[in-house]
Design an enzyme around this catalytic site. Structure first.
Site, PDB file in Angstrom:
ATOM      1  NE  ARG A  70      -3.472  -0.425   2.601  1.00  0.00           N
ATOM      2  CZ  ARG A  70      -4.476  -0.941   1.895  1.00  0.00           C
ATOM      3  NH1 ARG A  70      -5.080  -0.201   0.996  1.00  0.00           N
ATOM      4  NH2 ARG A  70      -4.891  -2.162   2.121  1.00  0.00           N
ATOM      5  NE  ARG A  96      -7.222  -1.478  -5.536  1.00  0.00           N
ATOM      6  CZ  ARG A  96      -7.321  -2.799  -5.473  1.00  0.00           C
ATOM      7  NH1 ARG A  96      -7.303  -3.427  -4.303  1.00  0.00           N
ATOM      8  NH2 ARG A  96      -7.462  -3.497  -6.566  1.00  0.00           N
ATOM      9  CG  LEU A  98      -4.988   6.886  -1.263  1.00  0.00           C
ATOM     10  CD1 LEU A  98      -5.214   8.370  -1.480  1.00  0.00           C
ATOM     11  CD2 LEU A  98      -4.040   6.320  -2.313  1.00  0.00           C
ATOM     12  CG  ASN A 112     -14.093   9.160   0.157  1.00  0.00           C
ATOM     13  OD1 ASN A 112     -14.099   8.871  -1.034  1.00  0.00           O
ATOM     14  ND2 ASN A 112     -14.618   8.354   1.074  1.00  0.00           N
ATOM     15  CG  HIS A 114     -19.402   6.667   2.557  1.00  0.00           C
ATOM     16  ND1 HIS A 114     -18.731   5.536   2.164  1.00  0.00           N
ATOM     17  CD2 HIS A 114     -20.399   6.254   3.379  1.00  0.00           C
ATOM     18  CE1 HIS A 114     -19.283   4.475   2.731  1.00  0.00           C
ATOM     19  NE2 HIS A 114     -20.296   4.890   3.470  1.00  0.00           N
ATOM     20  CB  ALA A 147      -4.934   7.836   9.863  1.00  0.00           C
TER      21      ALA A 147
HETATM   22  C1  GRF Z   1     -20.358   6.909  -5.449  1.00  0.00           C
HETATM   23  O1  GRF Z   1     -21.661   6.563  -5.089  1.00  0.00           O
HETATM   24  C2  GRF Z   1     -19.534   7.286  -4.257  1.00  0.00           C
HETATM   25  O2  GRF Z   1     -20.276   7.760  -3.185  1.00  0.00           O
HETATM   26  C3  GRF Z   1     -18.887   5.985  -3.871  1.00  0.00           C
HETATM   27  O3  GRF Z   1     -18.664   5.315  -5.079  1.00  0.00           O
HETATM   28  C4  GRF Z   1     -19.593   5.748  -6.058  1.00  0.00           C
HETATM   29  C5  GRF Z   1     -18.806   6.126  -7.268  1.00  0.00           C
HETATM   30  O4  GRF Z   1     -19.614   6.340  -8.383  1.00  0.00           O
HETATM   31  N1  GRF Z   1     -17.690   6.241  -3.104  1.00  0.00           N
HETATM   32  P1  GRF Z   1     -19.018   7.002  -9.696  1.00  0.00           P
HETATM   33  O5  GRF Z   1     -17.785   6.168 -10.106  1.00  0.00           O
HETATM   34  O6  GRF Z   1     -18.658   8.411  -9.400  1.00  0.00           O
HETATM   35  O7  GRF Z   1     -20.101   6.881 -10.729  1.00  0.00           O
END
Ligand code: GRF
Length: 207
Positions: A70, A96, A98, A112, A114, A147
């Site tokens: 990693r 992945r 990081l 990020n 989610h 982290a």
């Molecule tokens: C999204 O729903 C995001 O929240 C999650 O993975 C998905 C990625 O979708 N982490 P895309 O590749 O942007 O279409």
């Protein structure tokens, strides 16, 4: 374009890249604070790479399997981003984790998105787990990366109601509609230097 120079960012993808597309589309607008200078994928052949190419943005594969661990993978990703002048890493469906060294290279500059309301349902199956649990509301979280996985200071959250007949696909589709609206806004605020991290709290400055 007049005004301030745009902040160069790298967008990291592993798949479809629909969130990448929303950022690319927004960045064509006058005055958008961020410029996507490189798209990095951990695997070849994904649609996100094609989206980058279609937009005239360099698309680079840093294949997970090409590195011994990693740390080495993370170093390679950060090198590609830095070589293209990126000042932040925007994770958009990047599958992945990081190594912490990425946070040393880009301190307070890794973001990020989610597809759940953290801290509920972290990990790769947040949409399916929310449905299985029976929650009535899930949603979108955009956060700085720290982290721990899906844990860093929250920048923005928006709820999405769960319908009784929802499947993972139908709920994820509605969540993504929200993602495509809010992620470009957060990226712009980040690029404009409007997000201030105070411990676990993120303050939005300006308007
Ligand atoms: C999204 O729903 C995001 O929240 C999650 O993975 C998905 C990625 O979708 N982490 P895309 O590749 O942007 O279409």
């Amino acid at each position: 374009m007049t005004g301030r120079p745009r902040t160069p960012i790298a967008v990291l993808v592993s798949g479809s890249g629909s969130n990448l597309q929303s950022i690319l589309d927004a960045s064509t607008g006058a005055g958008y604070a961020a410029e996507v200078v490189v798209v990095i994928s951990d695997r070849p052949g994904v649609r996100g790479l094609q989206r980058a190419a279609d937009a005239g943005v360099p698309a680079v594969v840093v294949a997970w399997g090409d590195y011994p661990d990693r740390d080495a993978f993370t170093m390679a990703v950060c090198d590609v981003a830095a070589d293209h002048g990126a000042e932040g890493l925007i994770l958009a469906g990047f599958m992945r984790i990081l190594a912490p060294s990425a946070l040393d290279r880009f301190p307070g500059r890794v973001v990020n998105i989610h597809p759940a309301l953290l801290p509920a349902f972290p990990g790769a199956h947040g949409v399916a787990e929310a449905i299985a649990y029976g929650v009535k509301v899930s949603g979108v979280t955009v956060h700085f990366v720290d982290a721990e996985v899906d844990h860093g200071p929250i920048i923005l959250q928006e709820p999405v109601p769960v319908r009784p007949d929802d499947t993972e696909e139908t709920l994820h589709a509605r969540i993504q509609q929200v993602e495509h609206r809010v992620y470009p806004e957060v990226v712009a605020a980040f690029a404009a230097g409007r997000l201030r991290i105070e411990g676990r709290h993120v303050q939005w400055e300006g308007t």
